[in-house]
Scaffold this active site. Structure first.
Site, PDB file in Angstrom:
ATOM      1  N   LYS A 279       0.834  -1.213   0.000  1.00 21.65           N
ATOM      2  CA  LYS A 279       0.000   0.000   0.000  1.00 21.65           C
ATOM      3  C   LYS A 279       0.865   1.258   0.000  1.00 21.65           C
ATOM      4  CE  LYS A 279      -2.093  -0.989   3.897  1.00 21.65           C
ATOM      5  NZ  LYS A 279      -1.401  -2.242   4.263  1.00 21.65           N
TER       6      LYS A 279
ATOM      7  N   ARG B   3     -10.083   1.273   8.180  1.00 21.46           N
ATOM      8  CA  ARG B   3      -9.715  -0.099   8.528  1.00 21.46           C
ATOM      9  C   ARG B   3     -10.829  -0.836   9.248  1.00 21.46           C
ATOM     10  NH1 ARG B   3      -3.830   0.791   8.686  1.00 21.46           N
ATOM     11  NH2 ARG B   3      -2.876  -1.239   8.960  1.00 21.46           N
TER      12      ARG B   3
ATOM     13  N   ARG C 142      10.910  -1.459  11.184  1.00 22.23           N
ATOM     14  CA  ARG C 142       9.833  -0.915  12.022  1.00 22.23           C
ATOM     15  C   ARG C 142       9.647  -1.736  13.293  1.00 22.23           C
ATOM     16  NH1 ARG C 142       4.838   0.291   8.047  1.00 22.23           N
ATOM     17  NH2 ARG C 142       3.765  -0.829   9.690  1.00 22.23           N
TER      18      ARG C 142
ATOM     19  N   ARG D 133      11.781  -5.737   5.021  1.00 19.57           N
ATOM     20  CA  ARG D 133      11.495  -4.315   4.766  1.00 19.57           C
ATOM     21  C   ARG D 133      12.420  -3.429   5.602  1.00 19.57           C
ATOM     22  NH1 ARG D 133       5.651  -1.993   5.537  1.00 19.57           N
ATOM     23  NH2 ARG D 133       5.760  -3.180   7.455  1.00 19.57           N
TER      24      ARG D 133
ATOM     25  N   ARG E 167      -1.369  -8.293  13.233  1.00 12.73           N
ATOM     26  CA  ARG E 167      -1.825  -7.324  12.228  1.00 12.73           C
ATOM     27  C   ARG E 167      -2.592  -8.031  11.113  1.00 12.73           C
ATOM     28  NH1 ARG E 167       3.827  -4.947  11.163  1.00 12.73           N
ATOM     29  NH2 ARG E 167       2.913  -3.971   9.317  1.00 12.73           N
TER      30      ARG E 167
END
Ligand code: AP5
Length: 213
Positions: free
Chosen positions: A13, A88, A160, A127, A171
């Site tokens: 996203k 969300r 992160r 990531r 999540r």
């Protein structure tokens, strides 16, 4: 143009929303980035959100709706926006409709990125994000030119704090339980387009651009 990206964590996203925002010259509004900024600044909201985000749960609806209401009221969002990470929950989706609908306003265009759970884990584990400008990298698929350093601004690349295995599992669970109904809600309104999120970033972007043309 008012675009919403819906997709599981790590589905791309942020990567795609940044590109689309720059192509259309409209703001990229990421609620995750806004919350991370609040955490970094140590604001009261940041202090509250930090533990929730690290656990992988969602921040309460009223907090998120207030944040988005304030952001979309800014002048740069008048000609459109790319929403990444909001709405969300169904409550957030209904509030957003009320906020942006009105005579003659552009309809919401909702893009759902489809990426299976097994690909998500690998994407998130590798990531890295620039601590300074928020640029997104992947150690295999989109590596920086110099290890640990942002190509764009020279900032430090970090992992992160919510990219731990436990938080990612939570999540994903939150996405399937709370956000899939949001996709169904937009599907019932015929505003939703589903995009295959697997393949090189450029190829996914072309699918997105085509779906909006
Ligand atoms: P948020 O920051 O929105 O996180 P998320 O939804 O979990 O999504 P991510 O940012 O992890 O992934 P992404 O889909 O943007 O993927 P990316 O482009 O980085 O939210 C974080 C937290 O904030 C939430 O858990 C919640 O606590 C809170 N929050 C935020 N909004 C909220 C709301 N509205 N209500 C309540 N709480 C809220 O890509 C991932 C990796 O894959 C990167 O390394 C990238 O380089 C790589 N990649 C991208 N595309 C490809 C591709 N095509 N092929 C291979 N690799 C790719």
């Amino acid at each position: 143009m008012k675009v919403i990206f819906i997709g599981p964590p790590g589905s791309g996203k942020g990567t795609q929303a940044k590109r689309l925002a720059s192509r259309f010259g409209i703001p990229h509004v990421s609620t995750g980035d806004m919350l991370r900024e609040a955490v970094a600044e140590g604001t009261p909201l940041g202090l509250k959100a930090d533990a929730i985000m690290k656990s992988g749960a969602l921040v309460p609806d009223d907090v998120m709706i207030g944040m988005i209401r304030e952001r979309l009221a800014k002048p740069d969002a008048k000609k459109g926006f790319i929403l990444d990470g909001f709405p969300r929950t169904l409550v957030q989706a209904e509030k957003l409709d009320a906020l942006v609908s009105g005579n003659g306003s552009d309809p919401l265009r909702v893009l759902r990125l489809l990426v299976p759970d097994e690909s998500i884990v690998k994407r998130i584990a590798l990531r890295r994000t620039c601590a300074q400008c928020g640029a997104i990298y992947h150690l295999e698929n989109q590596p920086p030119a110099v290890d640990g350093v942002c190509d764009r601004c020279g900032g430090k690349l970090i992992a992160r704090t919510d990219d731990t295995e436990g938080a990612v599992r939570k999540r994903l669970e939150a996405f399937h339980r709370q956000t899939t109904p949001v996709a169904d809600y937009y599907k019932s309104k015929k505003w939703l387009k589903e995009i295959d999120g697997i393949g090189p970033v450029d190829q996914v972007f072309e699918r997105i651009a085509k779906s909006l043309s």
